[in-house]
Structure formats: structure tokens, C-alpha cells
Design a protein around this motif. Structure first.
Motif, PDB file in Angstrom:
ATOM      1  N   ASN A 404       1.074  -1.082   0.052  1.00 52.09           N
ATOM      2  CA  ASN A 404      -0.096   0.224  -0.112  1.00 52.09           C
ATOM      3  C   ASN A 404       1.220   1.654   0.417  1.00 52.09           C
ATOM      4  OD1 ASN A 404      -2.973  -1.814  -0.093  1.00 52.09           O
ATOM      5  ND2 ASN A 404      -2.470  -1.438   1.893  1.00 52.09           N
ATOM      6  N   GLY A 409      -2.634   2.411  -6.798  1.00 52.47           N
ATOM      7  CA  GLY A 409      -3.927   1.640  -7.056  1.00 52.47           C
ATOM      8  C   GLY A 409      -4.333   0.962  -7.816  1.00 52.47           C
ATOM      9  N   ARG A 430      -4.791  -1.785  -1.355  1.00 49.47           N
ATOM     10  CA  ARG A 430      -6.019  -0.231  -1.691  1.00 49.47           C
ATOM     11  C   ARG A 430      -5.597   0.042  -3.427  1.00 49.47           C
ATOM     12  NH1 ARG A 430      -9.481   2.361   0.562  1.00 49.47           N
ATOM     13  NH2 ARG A 430      -8.444   4.627   0.246  1.00 49.47           N
TER      14      ARG A 430
END
Ligand code: NAP
Ligand code: MG
Length: 477
Positions: A404, A409, A430
Motif C-alpha cells: 500500500n 492503486g 488498496r
């Protein structure tokens, strides 16, 4: 290049007609496998943009009121024509940007699926719904400008055109300039399938002129953009003054978490296929491979052996990697390989230069770095080339933190035998689509980015909804 598939001068398709009166500038199109010129592309100017927008606006008045049955029938004709022209499209794409022909054929299949899946979705979709004391209608946004990139052009054109037309929008497609032959075949398919004049328009030329003009145009209601984050930000700014909806599918630097209980054969296949296919020019590629320290030596040994077995060469033949898309892309990848060396990462295989130094095509050596830390540029920046960065982690929380710790993302990958644990890890990443114990994304599930990877979704019902406005009818009804 088959003579029937594409023409020497790719031009614009506006209001159901190929422009023949066009007499402006052209650019050469080159085959990245050979460096040979394969044709020329007409560069649209502001006049062509205005004509295409006017055609799409006029067509919207009638097309937006067509019935679902009409659209389903049209989509059936498009799917049939696309299937008939599948090999022409696959060849055009490989000639334009160098993906091996087998991969190009698979992408064409995925492109056709965009139309057939809408045939399945449309009849059941609640375009008109009564919700308690009010009505919810879903209306088409209007005229949509569609700006895809060049890396999987057949799919990327279809994944925008199909949901936009399904929603009742009319469109102007501006393919990336280097894949103009693929854009031409796409427009030929729409024409032969009898898509009404003005409903689908093709403008070829430069993103910096045509893309900018479409993003700013007061007659365009929405821009659906896929490409780099920098250009996506510019499109959003250009569209702001006219309050357009902007759907962005942007870059990625996705992590692949190899869990301690992973089947290493599957982990290696996922890592190598995910990073190396299409010479690393995949937005969702798992370019950061996160491996637990105890597995590292075994993993690297297997990855090196798999990567050293990959064939690089003429993309019209049975090879694993063709060239990268053009000279600029080749130099970008070379720069990043040098950056990795300068940053102190350990080169496991590959490295600078062409696999065959005498080749005229833009071929890259599939490259693997180990001892990468997540603050190195090769771990933070999108390279868009066949370069894997292997990062070692100490525990699952550490792996998730590293995954993350990215401005992107877009996608994530988890490989582990305990599927429940793998799903729990996936839930903490994410990113817009996380693939468990596999490498291929699911074309029926929503796909798109968190953070700087964008704000839009493609594929499936979520893709359709990008092109819809929500209207409530309330009061004494
Ligand atoms: P790009 O340079 O950003 O270009 C994307 C598209 O935008 C092309 O059609 C380009 O046209 C056009 N364009 C360029 N400048 C423009 C401007 N100022 N205004 C409007 N349009 C403009 O990206 P690319 O090099 O083609 O593709 C690689 C990038 O796409 C990577 O970052 C990759 O991660 C991303 N990507 C994302 C996804 C996703 O689903 N999230 C999928 C695939 C690729 P010209 O090329 O003709 O200039
Ligand atoms: Mg570009």
C-alpha cells in the motif's frame, strides 16, 4: 500487413463517412519490430474535432431514444462483424505496437466480449426503476470523447465504445496515434455493422491537439481517458471549465504478495507472466514482487530460470515477448534499468541493451532485480517495460504495508495456498482489482484505480454506469 485490413493513409470517420477532403499534416506509422514505415496517419485539427462533435451531438438526439432491443440488435451485428474481422484487427495491432500475435488474438477476443457482455447486461439493467415514492431513471450522459492508450488497443477501444453506446451515448474515439491502423479497423467494423451515422466517430492524430480539443470542447459531455497519470491530470484540468464528467484509468505499480504458504510454481508463473507479457506494457502488471525472506533464494532461482527461458523476437511468430511499442518507450525502459543498477539493486537476469544487438526492432531484455527497497525509483515509478522488482518482506503486515506504500492503486495479486488467508490479505490491499492465485484479471468484474491510478471503472455493469446520469422523478406521481 494485409492490404485489405488497413490503408496507407489512415484518416477520420465522421458522421458515417471517411474524410477524403483532408489535406493537412501526416505522421508516419512504424512497425516497432522492424522500424519499417507501415503507413501514414492524418493528423486531425480543430476543424475535424468540431465536425465530429457536431455529428455526435446531432446523432444523440435520436440515438439516445433508441430502445434496448435496437441496441442489442446493433451490438449483435457489431460482435458478428468484429468476429469476422478478428484476424485483421490482431494483425493491425501487432504491426502497430508489437505485441506477439497470440496475445493480440486473445485481446481481440476480450474486445468482442465487451460487446457480447452488453447484449447480456442491457435487457436486465434497471434504466427505469421505482424506488418507494419516486422514480429513478438512468439517462445517457451525452456525447462522450473516448481516449484510450496503445498497449492493448483492441480491448481498450471496445471497453469504452461498448458501454458508452449501450448507455445511449454517442462517441468520438481518439486512439493513441501509434495504433491508428487498429483504430481504422475498429471504425471499419462499426461502419460495416451499420452503426448509424454520427453515433460512432473516429478522429486520428495527436493527443496533444485532438485530445486537448475534445477535453475542452463545450459540445462534449464526458471524457473517458485511459493512459498515464500525468496526461490524465491534464485532461481533468482541460475538462474542468466545461464541468465534464472525466473517467480516468491511469498508471499502476501493483504489488504481488507471495505468501509464506504459496505454491512457488504458481507464484513464479504469476510473477513472470504478469510482468513480462506484452513486454511489461500492462497497466495492471505486478511489477513489485513481495517475497518472504525464507523463500527468497528458491524464488529467485526459479524466476531466473523461467525468465531466461523466455523468447524475444518477431511478434508475428510464436514468441513470448515482442518489441516494446516504439523508440521512446525503449529508451525509457533502458533508463530505468540503469536507474535500478545505480540505486544498488541486484541484477538477477537481463539488463541494458537489446537481446540481439544487431536487431533493428525495439527489443528489450526481460530483466529482474532483487534487493529492491520500496523507496527506490524502480519500485515507485511505472516503467512500462519487462522489469521485475523483487522486494523482501518480514511478516504479512509488513507485506501489506509495502503493497500500500505507493501513490498508485490499480491492481494487486496474492498467491497463497490458504485461500481464506489470501482473501483477507486481498481485502487489505488498496487497489481496484485484486487477483488471488491467478494472474488474469476478470473482465466481468469492475476494474479501475484507487489513488493516482484513477477514479473510473471499466468492464461489467460498473463500466456501463460510468456513462449514465441518474435522474429522480418525485412529487405527486
Ligand atoms: P498517454 O501518453 O497518457 O496517452 C494516452 C492517450 O491520451 C493517448 O491516446 C494519447 O494520444 C492521448 N493524449 C496524449 N496527450 C493528451 C492530452 N494532452 N490530452 C488528451 N489526450 C492526450 O499514455 P500511453 O503512453 O498511451 O499509455 C501508457 C499509460 O497508460 C501507462 O501509464 C499505463 O499504466 C496507462 N494505462 C492504464 C490503464 C488502466 O486501465 N488504468 C490501462 C492501460 C494503460 P497520443 O498517444 O496520440 O498522443
Ligand atoms: Mg504517450
Amino acid at each position: 500487413m494485409t492490404a485489405t485490413a488497413t490503408t496507407d493513409l489512415v484518416t477520420h470517420y465522421i458522421n458515417g463517412t471517411w474524410t477524403t477532403d483532408w489535406a493537412g499534416l501526416t505522421n508516419e506509422l512504424r512497425n516497432p519490430a522492424t522500424g519499417q514505415v507501415t503507413g501514414r496517419v492524418a493528423l486531425a485539427g480543430l476543424d475535424e474535432v468540431d465536425r465530429a462533435v457536431a455529428a455526435a451531438r446531432a446523432a444523440f438526439e435520436t440515438y439516445s431514444h433508441t430502445t434496448i432491443a435496437d441496441r442489442v440488435a446493433m451490438f449483435s451485428r457489431i460482435a458478428a462483424e468484429f468476429t469476422r474481422r478478428a484476424e485483421d484487427m490482431a494483425i493491425a495491432v501487432t504491426t502497430d505496437m508489437g505485441i506477439p500475435i497470440a496475445g493480440s488474438r486473445i485481446a481481440v477476443g476480450a474486445a468482442i466480449l465487451q460487446f457480447t457482455s452488453m447484449i447480456d447486461t442491457l435487457p436486465g439493467y434497471p434504466f427505469h426503476d421505482v424506488a418507494g415514492d419516486h422514480i429513478i431513471d438512468k439517462d445517457p450522459v451525452g456525447v462522450a470523447a473516448l481516449i484510450p492508450p496503445w498497449n492493448y488497443p483492441s480491448l481498450q477501444m471496445a471497453e469504452k465504445v461498448a458501454p458508452a453506446l449501450a448507455a445511449g451515448c454517442t462517441v468520438i474515439l481518439k486512439p493513441a496515434e501509434i495504433v491508428s491502423h487498429a483504430g481504422e479497423v475498429f471504425a471499419q467494423i462499426m461502419d460495416a455493422a451499420g452503426v448509424p451515422a454520427g453515433v460512432f466517430n473516429l478522429l486520428v492524430g495527436k493527443g496533444s491537439t485532438v485530445g486537448t480539443a475534445l477535453s475542452k470542447h463545450p459540445g462534449v459531455d464526458m471524457v473517458a481517458f485511459t493512459g498515464s497519470t500525468d496526461v490524465g491530470i491534464q485532461v481533468q484540468k482541460d475538462a474542468a471549465d466545461t464541468v465534464k464528467r472525466v473517467s480516468q484509468e491511469l498508471g499502476g505499480k501493483s504489488a504481488h504478495i507471495v505468501l509464506p504458504d504459496a505454491d512457488l510454481d504458481l507464484a513464479v508463473t504469476t510473477a513472470v507472466n504478469g510482468v513480462m507479457s506484452n513486454s511489461g506494457q500492462t497497466c495492471a502488471a505486478p511489477t513489485r514482487t513481495l517475497v518472504p525472506a525464507p523463500l527468497l533464494d528458491d524464488f529467485l532461482r526459479r524466476v531466473k530460470s523461467a525468465v531466461d527461458g523466455l523468447t524475444v523476437g518477431d511478434p508475428m511468430k510464436e514468441v513470448d515477448l515482442g518489441p516494446v511499442a516504439n523508440q521512446t518507450q525503449w529508451h525509457t525502459v533502458q533508463d530505468y534499468i540503469q536507474i535500478g543498477l545505480d540505486e544498488g539493486a541486484t541484477l538477477i537476469t537481463g539488463g541494458p541493451g537489446k537481446p540481439d544487438p544487431t536487431a533493428s526492432g525495439w527489443y528489450v531484455r526481460p530483466t529482474v532485480f532483487a534487493d529492491v527497497t520500496n523507496n527506490m525509483r524502480i519500485a515507485r515509478e511505472e516503467i512500462f517495460g519487462p522489469v521485475m522488482s523483487v522486494i523482501t518482506y518480514t511478516g504479512i503486515d509488513d507485506a501489506i504495508r509495502i503493497a500500500n506504500d505507493s501513490e498508485y492503486g490499480l491492481a494487486g495479486y496474492v498467491t497463497g495456498e490458504d485461500t481464506d488467508q489470501a482473501k483477507r490479505v486481498a481485502a487489505r490491499i488498496r487497489a481496484g482489482q485484486v487477483v488471488v492465485n491467478a494472474v488474469t484479471p476478470n473482465l466481468f468484474a469492475p476494474f479501475g484505480g484507487y489513488k493516482h491510478s484513477g477514479n473510473g471503472r471499466i468492464w461489467g455493469t460498473a463500466g456501463l454506469e460510468e456513462y449514465l446520469e441518474t435522474k429522480a422523478i418525485v412529487g405527486q406521481i
